[in-house]
Scaffold this motif. Structure first.
Motif, PDB file in Angstrom:
ATOM      1  N   GLN A  37       2.622   1.523  -0.536  1.00 20.71           N
ATOM      2  CA  GLN A  37       1.226   1.606  -2.308  1.00 20.71           C
ATOM      3  C   GLN A  37       1.874   0.798  -2.772  1.00 20.71           C
ATOM      4  OE1 GLN A  37       3.051   5.015  -4.059  1.00 20.71           O
ATOM      5  NE2 GLN A  37       1.475   4.783  -5.628  1.00 20.71           N
ATOM      6  N   LEU A  38       3.119   0.076  -2.975  1.00 19.25           N
ATOM      7  CA  LEU A  38       3.026  -1.184  -3.870  1.00 19.25           C
ATOM      8  C   LEU A  38       2.230  -2.367  -3.371  1.00 19.25           C
ATOM      9  CD1 LEU A  38       4.629  -3.102  -5.806  1.00 19.25           C
ATOM     10  CD2 LEU A  38       6.394  -3.552  -4.858  1.00 19.25           C
ATOM     11  N   ARG A  39       1.736  -2.628  -2.139  1.00 24.42           N
ATOM     12  CA  ARG A  39       1.401  -3.379  -1.335  1.00 24.42           C
ATOM     13  C   ARG A  39       0.428  -3.546  -1.817  1.00 24.42           C
ATOM     14  NH1 ARG A  39       3.494  -3.734   4.212  1.00 24.42           N
ATOM     15  NH2 ARG A  39       4.758  -5.311   3.761  1.00 24.42           N
ATOM     16  N   MET A  40      -0.817  -1.940  -1.675  1.00 24.22           N
ATOM     17  CA  MET A  40      -1.850  -2.313  -1.564  1.00 24.22           C
ATOM     18  C   MET A  40      -1.861  -2.585  -2.938  1.00 24.22           C
ATOM     19  SD  MET A  40      -3.614   0.895   1.236  1.00 24.22           S
ATOM     20  CE  MET A  40      -1.787   1.739   0.135  1.00 24.22           C
ATOM     21  N   MET A  41      -0.874  -2.155  -3.783  1.00 22.57           N
ATOM     22  CA  MET A  41      -1.750  -2.259  -5.625  1.00 22.57           C
ATOM     23  C   MET A  41      -1.538  -3.482  -6.351  1.00 22.57           C
ATOM     24  SD  MET A  41       0.738   1.027  -7.015  1.00 22.57           S
ATOM     25  CE  MET A  41       0.605   0.830  -8.381  1.00 22.57           C
ATOM     26  N   LEU A  42      -0.855  -4.080  -5.054  1.00 20.23           N
ATOM     27  CA  LEU A  42      -0.746  -5.585  -6.405  1.00 20.23           C
ATOM     28  C   LEU A  42      -1.749  -6.201  -4.606  1.00 20.23           C
ATOM     29  CD1 LEU A  42       3.077  -6.600  -5.350  1.00 20.23           C
ATOM     30  CD2 LEU A  42       1.882  -6.552  -7.419  1.00 20.23           C
ATOM     31  N   GLU A  43      -2.556  -6.262  -3.557  1.00 21.27           N
ATOM     32  CA  GLU A  43      -3.885  -6.836  -3.220  1.00 21.27           C
ATOM     33  C   GLU A  43      -4.584  -6.857  -3.781  1.00 21.27           C
ATOM     34  OE1 GLU A  43      -3.079  -6.603   1.658  1.00 21.27           O
ATOM     35  OE2 GLU A  43      -3.497  -5.185   0.902  1.00 21.27           O
ATOM     36  N   SER A  44      -4.506  -5.386  -3.977  1.00 22.51           N
ATOM     37  CA  SER A  44      -6.440  -5.194  -5.133  1.00 22.51           C
ATOM     38  C   SER A  44      -6.525  -6.071  -6.193  1.00 22.51           C
ATOM     39  CB  SER A  44      -6.294  -3.652  -5.217  1.00 22.51           C
ATOM     40  OG  SER A  44      -5.193  -2.687  -6.921  1.00 22.51           O
ATOM     41  N   GLU A  45      -5.170  -6.422  -7.126  1.00 19.49           N
ATOM     42  CA  GLU A  45      -5.268  -7.216  -7.492  1.00 19.49           C
ATOM     43  C   GLU A  45      -4.914  -8.839  -7.784  1.00 19.49           C
ATOM     44  OE1 GLU A  45      -2.706  -6.366 -10.789  1.00 19.49           O
ATOM     45  OE2 GLU A  45      -3.311  -4.282 -10.824  1.00 19.49           O
ATOM     46  N   GLY A  46      -5.397  -9.239  -6.200  1.00 18.97           N
ATOM     47  CA  GLY A  46      -5.703 -10.381  -5.981  1.00 18.97           C
ATOM     48  C   GLY A  46      -4.157 -10.785  -5.007  1.00 18.97           C
ATOM     49  N   TYR A  47      -2.937 -10.367  -5.500  1.00 13.84           N
ATOM     50  CA  TYR A  47      -1.571 -11.287  -4.615  1.00 13.84           C
ATOM     51  C   TYR A  47      -1.758 -11.573  -3.106  1.00 13.84           C
ATOM     52  CZ  TYR A  47      -0.383 -10.703  -9.129  1.00 13.84           C
ATOM     53  OH  TYR A  47      -0.446 -10.942 -10.872  1.00 13.84           O
ATOM     54  N   THR A  48      -1.624 -12.744  -2.939  1.00 15.95           N
ATOM     55  CA  THR A  48      -1.397 -12.600  -0.802  1.00 15.95           C
ATOM     56  C   THR A  48      -0.557 -13.113  -0.883  1.00 15.95           C
ATOM     57  OG1 THR A  48      -2.235 -14.910  -1.649  1.00 15.95           O
ATOM     58  CG2 THR A  48      -4.195 -13.130  -1.626  1.00 15.95           C
ATOM     59  N   LYS A  49       1.033 -13.341  -1.751  1.00 18.63           N
ATOM     60  CA  LYS A  49       2.264 -14.607  -1.510  1.00 18.63           C
ATOM     61  C   LYS A  49       3.313 -13.350  -2.123  1.00 18.63           C
ATOM     62  CE  LYS A  49       0.809 -19.313  -3.036  1.00 18.63           C
ATOM     63  NZ  LYS A  49       0.780 -20.828  -2.986  1.00 18.63           N
ATOM     64  N   ARG A  50       4.429 -13.366  -0.753  1.00 22.60           N
ATOM     65  CA  ARG A  50       5.253 -13.123  -0.668  1.00 22.60           C
ATOM     66  C   ARG A  50       5.337 -11.135  -0.634  1.00 22.60           C
ATOM     67  NH1 ARG A  50       5.772 -17.638  -3.395  1.00 22.60           N
ATOM     68  NH2 ARG A  50       4.436 -17.425  -5.007  1.00 22.60           N
ATOM     69  N   LEU A  51       3.987 -10.534  -0.244  1.00 22.06           N
ATOM     70  CA  LEU A  51       3.781  -9.365  -0.738  1.00 22.06           C
ATOM     71  C   LEU A  51       4.479  -9.145   1.364  1.00 22.06           C
ATOM     72  CD1 LEU A  51       0.289  -8.630  -1.168  1.00 22.06           C
ATOM     73  CD2 LEU A  51       2.571  -8.979  -2.972  1.00 22.06           C
ATOM     74  N   ASP A  52       5.509  -8.836   1.803  1.00 16.73           N
ATOM     75  CA  ASP A  52       6.088  -8.872   3.318  1.00 16.73           C
ATOM     76  C   ASP A  52       6.827  -7.846   3.065  1.00 16.73           C
ATOM     77  OD1 ASP A  52       8.960  -9.874   3.083  1.00 16.73           O
ATOM     78  OD2 ASP A  52       7.575 -11.414   1.857  1.00 16.73           O
ATOM     79  N   THR A  53       7.658  -6.727   3.699  1.00 15.67           N
ATOM     80  CA  THR A  53       8.535  -5.948   3.897  1.00 15.67           C
ATOM     81  C   THR A  53       9.863  -6.389   2.663  1.00 15.67           C
ATOM     82  OG1 THR A  53       7.025  -4.760   4.850  1.00 15.67           O
ATOM     83  CG2 THR A  53       9.360  -3.966   4.477  1.00 15.67           C
TER      84      THR A  53
END
Length: 352
Positions: A37-53
């Protein structure tokens, strides 16, 4: 623990050595869903870095797995990385603001800055403790802000240097230590030496500690393994009594205030051959332990290039993601994940 093939390309162990809830390799279904959920929320706002688990888990643990609070902490951190702050204002060197991602690989390439400030503020990583974690040492009583300023070293330089050292702990130091230990290591063992701290320099020492602590707590969560405060005097004891009740009990449990009788406890955690002689160990690196940078991160058997040393890595382009919660989040992300150990071999950025 499920790994995301888009972001999780680790080339070192990914399971925490102690089976604690919320730590890598020890997640329940709800926690795994919160990572997605956290990853998808951040992706939806355009974040691409440091989204690893591993990185997302550190932010989630720091906020007790409250996804919204974790997201805010992550976003605040990314903003700070893009424009570092000092006293609430953009930090500037020679008139330019600092983008940390761009600064890491360029800062102090020849080591001249470290050599310059080592006389007035010894701070360094040196080998490992018995758990395999990097040992970090600061000699706070030797801080001389006035002398550094006379040599052109400002507070801003010190804070950038501190941030870069945090980054280099994350990568390459911790991955190298994890490879050598054969298990995931995400924290350091810290020695803070208060020898020489008194009325004359207490204000500048504690002022710097406040800035450094804020950086650590706000932007580098879950990095403290153990901390030993040595050579503390009555002045520090009074301060500690005031701030201790304000700290998270989990953090307090990691901090050991030892005063001047510290050698036995340090040696119970750090091998004598890894501990500098001045702190009760036997290590005497040629040229001094403070400038040796000795550790697994310099051993060809365990060291690999850090993410910031690699050039031309492909930029991840995110597609809009639908935000799910609970079981829906786990189901939606399940198709894009692999089980730990299945497809996790290519190098990946360590946690920031």
């Amino acid at each position: 623990m499920e790994l995301d093939p888009k972001y999780d390309h680790y080339d070192y162990p990914t399971t925490a050595p102690v089976a604690k809830s919320g730590h890598p390799g020890h997640l329940n279904e709800a926690q795994q869903a919160q990572v997605h959920q956290l990853r998808m929320m951040l992706e939806s706002e355009g974040y691409t870095k440091r989204l690893d688990t591993l990185t997302l888990l550190r932010f989630l643990r720091a906020r007790k797995f409250d996804v919204n609070l974790s997201k805010k902490m992550f976003v605040d951190c990314e903003k700070w990385r893009k424009t570092m702050l000092y006293a609430g204002q953009p930090l500037k060197i020679d008139g330019r603001t600092i983008d940390l991602d761009e600064e890491i690989g360029e800062w102090d390439k020849d080591g001249s800055f470290k050599k310059k400030i080592s006389k007035w503020y010894p701070q360094y990583y040196h080998k490992t403790d018995k758990d395999g974690r990097p040992v970090y040492i600061e000699q706070l009583g030797k801080i001389d802000i006035t002398a550094m300023k006379n040599e052109g070293v400002e507070y801003e330089h010190m804070l950038i240097n501190l941030a870069v050292e945090y980054e280099k702990m994350a990568d390459p130091r911790l991955p190298a230590c994890s490879r050598k230990a054969g298990q995931l290591l995400e924290t350091s063992c810290t020695i803070m030496d208060f020898n020489g701290v008194g009325f004359g320099n207490a204000r500048q020492v504690f002022g710097y500690i406040q800035e450094a602590s804020g950086m650590s707590q706000n932007y580098y969560p879950e990095r403290l393994g153990r901390m030993y405060l040595i050579n503390t005097n009555w002045l520090f004891t009074g301060v500690w009594r005031m701030i201790r009740p304000l700290l998270d009990p989990v953090t307090v449990d990691k901090i050991h205030v030892l005063g001047g009788n510290y050698q036995k406890e340090l040696l119970s955690q750090i091998p004598a051959e890894n501990l500098p002689k001045e702190f009760g160990g036997t290590c005497q690196c040629e040229g001094g332990c403070g400038l040796s940078n000795a550790g697994p991160w310099c051993d060809p058997e365990f060291a690999k290039p850090a993410w910031w040393e690699k050039k031309g890595d492909a930029v991840i382009e995110n597609q809009p993601s639908e935000i799910h919660t609970g079981e829906a989040a786990a189901g939606a992300a399940g198709a894009a994940t692999v089980t730990e150990g299945a497809e996790a071999k290519a190098p990946a950025p360590a946690a920031a």
